[in-house]
Write a protein that holds these residues in place. Structure first.
Motif, mmCIF file in Angstrom:
data_model
loop_
_atom_site.group_PDB
_atom_site.id
_atom_site.type_symbol
_atom_site.label_atom_id
_atom_site.label_comp_id
_atom_site.label_asym_id
_atom_site.label_seq_id
_atom_site.Cartn_x
_atom_site.Cartn_y
_atom_site.Cartn_z
ATOM 1 N N LYS A 165 0.828 -1.203 0.000
ATOM 2 C CA LYS A 165 0.000 0.000 0.000
ATOM 3 C C LYS A 165 0.867 1.260 0.000
ATOM 4 N N GLN A 166 1.886 1.297 0.843
ATOM 5 C CA GLN A 166 2.773 2.462 0.905
ATOM 6 C C GLN A 166 3.574 2.621 -0.377
ATOM 7 N N VAL A 167 4.038 1.501 -0.910
ATOM 8 C CA VAL A 167 4.835 1.548 -2.144
ATOM 9 C C VAL A 167 3.989 2.068 -3.302
ATOM 10 N N MET A 168 2.761 1.586 -3.421
ATOM 11 C CA MET A 168 1.891 2.021 -4.509
ATOM 12 C C MET A 168 1.490 3.489 -4.367
ATOM 13 N N LEU A 169 1.220 3.925 -3.139
ATOM 14 C CA LEU A 169 0.877 5.332 -2.922
ATOM 15 C C LEU A 169 2.058 6.249 -3.253
ATOM 16 N N LYS A 170 3.252 5.814 -2.883
ATOM 17 C CA LYS A 170 4.444 6.604 -3.197
ATOM 18 C C LYS A 170 4.638 6.697 -4.712
ATOM 19 N N PHE A 171 4.511 5.577 -5.383
ATOM 20 C CA PHE A 171 4.669 5.547 -6.838
ATOM 21 C C PHE A 171 3.588 6.389 -7.512
ATOM 22 N N ALA A 172 2.353 6.249 -7.058
ATOM 23 C CA ALA A 172 1.248 7.007 -7.641
ATOM 24 C C ALA A 172 1.422 8.498 -7.400
ATOM 25 N N GLY A 173 1.956 8.869 -6.255
ATOM 26 C CA GLY A 173 2.180 10.289 -5.960
ATOM 27 C C GLY A 173 3.121 10.931 -6.962
ATOM 28 N N PHE A 174 4.194 10.247 -7.295
ATOM 29 C CA PHE A 174 5.129 10.785 -8.285
ATOM 30 C C PHE A 174 4.495 10.858 -9.670
ATOM 31 N N MET A 175 3.692 9.869 -10.007
ATOM 32 C CA MET A 175 3.027 9.870 -11.305
ATOM 33 C C MET A 175 2.013 11.015 -11.391
ATOM 34 N N ILE A 176 1.262 11.229 -10.332
ATOM 35 C CA ILE A 176 0.269 12.308 -10.310
ATOM 36 C C ILE A 176 0.964 13.662 -10.408
ATOM 37 N N PHE A 177 2.069 13.827 -9.689
ATOM 38 C CA PHE A 177 2.815 15.083 -9.740
ATOM 39 C C PHE A 177 3.316 15.359 -11.154
ATOM 40 N N GLY A 178 3.862 14.357 -11.810
ATOM 41 C CA GLY A 178 4.328 14.526 -13.183
ATOM 42 C C GLY A 178 3.196 14.860 -14.136
ATOM 43 N N ASN A 179 2.065 14.226 -13.928
ATOM 44 C CA ASN A 179 0.900 14.490 -14.768
ATOM 45 C C ASN A 179 0.388 15.910 -14.558
ATOM 46 N N LEU A 180 0.369 16.382 -13.326
ATOM 47 C CA LEU A 180 -0.053 17.756 -13.052
ATOM 48 C C LEU A 180 0.876 18.769 -13.726
ATOM 49 N N LEU A 181 2.174 18.505 -13.687
ATOM 50 C CA LEU A 181 3.115 19.406 -14.367
ATOM 51 C C LEU A 181 2.856 19.430 -15.870
ATOM 52 N N GLN A 182 2.554 18.263 -16.419
ATOM 53 C CA GLN A 182 2.270 18.182 -17.852
ATOM 54 C C GLN A 182 1.010 18.979 -18.205
ATOM 55 N N HIS A 183 -0.004 18.892 -17.381
ATOM 56 C CA HIS A 183 -1.243 19.630 -17.635
ATOM 57 C C HIS A 183 -1.044 21.135 -17.466
ATOM 58 N N MET A 184 -0.258 21.543 -16.475
ATOM 59 C CA MET A 184 0.011 22.975 -16.303
ATOM 60 C C MET A 184 0.758 23.537 -17.506
ATOM 61 N N TYR A 185 1.693 22.750 -18.050
ATOM 62 C CA TYR A 185 2.405 23.176 -19.254
ATOM 63 C C TYR A 185 1.422 23.340 -20.415
ATOM 64 N N ASN A 186 0.499 22.393 -20.561
ATOM 65 C CA ASN A 186 -0.473 22.471 -21.646
ATOM 66 C C ASN A 186 -1.390 23.681 -21.479
ATOM 67 N N ILE A 187 -1.806 23.974 -20.262
ATOM 68 C CA ILE A 187 -2.669 25.132 -20.028
ATOM 69 C C ILE A 187 -1.946 26.420 -20.398
ATOM 70 N N ALA A 188 -0.707 26.553 -19.966
ATOM 71 C CA ALA A 188 0.069 27.751 -20.298
ATOM 72 C C ALA A 188 0.299 27.853 -21.799
ATOM 73 N N ASN A 189 0.618 26.737 -22.425
ATOM 74 C CA ASN A 189 0.854 26.716 -23.864
ATOM 75 C C ASN A 189 -0.413 27.097 -24.628
ATOM 76 N N THR A 190 -1.544 26.554 -24.217
ATOM 77 C CA THR A 190 -2.818 26.865 -24.866
ATOM 78 C C THR A 190 -3.164 28.337 -24.702
ATOM 79 N N TRP A 191 -2.960 28.865 -23.532
ATOM 80 C CA TRP A 191 -3.287 30.266 -23.274
ATOM 81 C C TRP A 191 -2.431 31.194 -24.146
ATOM 82 N N ILE A 192 -1.137 30.927 -24.198
ATOM 83 C CA ILE A 192 -0.235 31.793 -24.971
ATOM 84 C C ILE A 192 -0.520 31.687 -26.468
ATOM 85 N N VAL A 193 -0.654 30.464 -26.960
ATOM 86 C CA VAL A 193 -0.904 30.278 -28.394
ATOM 87 C C VAL A 193 -2.265 30.849 -28.783
#
Length: 87
Positions: free
Chosen positions: A30-58
Motif C-alpha cells: 500500500k505504501q509503495v503504490m501510494l508513493k509511486f502514484a504520488g510521483f506519477m500524479i505530480f508529473g501528470n499535473l506538471l504536464q497539464h500545467m504546461y499544456n494550459i500555459a501553452n494553450t493560453w499563450i498560443v
C-alpha cells in the motif's frame, strides 16, 4: 586540507548508495503504490500545467488555427508519454 582527507570526503561507498536507494519491490504494498502514484500524479499535473500555459499563450497571440495544432500535439504527446512510461 590534505589530499587524503579530500579524497575521503569525495568518495562514496556502495553501502551509502544502498542506503539512499528506494526499492519499490520491498515493503508494504500500500505504501509503495501510494508513493509511486504520488510521483506519477505530480508529473501528470506538471504536464497539464504546461499544456494550459501553452494553450493560453498560443490562443492569445497566434489564433485559432495554431490553437488546433497545439491541441492535437498535446494529445499526441500524451499518447507517446503513456507508451514510453509503460515499457
Amino acid at each position: 586540507m590534505t589530499g587524503k582527507n579530500k579524497k575521503n570526503k569525495l568518495s562514496v561507498s556502495k553501502e551509502e548508495i544502498r542506503m539512499n536507494y528506494n526499492d519499490l519491490t520491498q515493503g508494504p504494498i500500500k505504501q509503495v503504490m501510494l508513493k509511486f502514484a504520488g510521483f506519477m500524479i505530480f508529473g501528470n499535473l506538471l504536464q497539464h500545467m504546461y499544456n494550459i500555459a501553452n494553450t493560453w499563450i498560443v490562443g492569445r497571440y497566434l489564433g485559432s488555427s495554431a490553437l488546433e495544432i497545439v491541441g492535437s500535439a498535446y494529445a499526441l504527446m500524451t499518447l507517446i508519454t503513456s507508451i514510453l512510461m509503460s515499457s
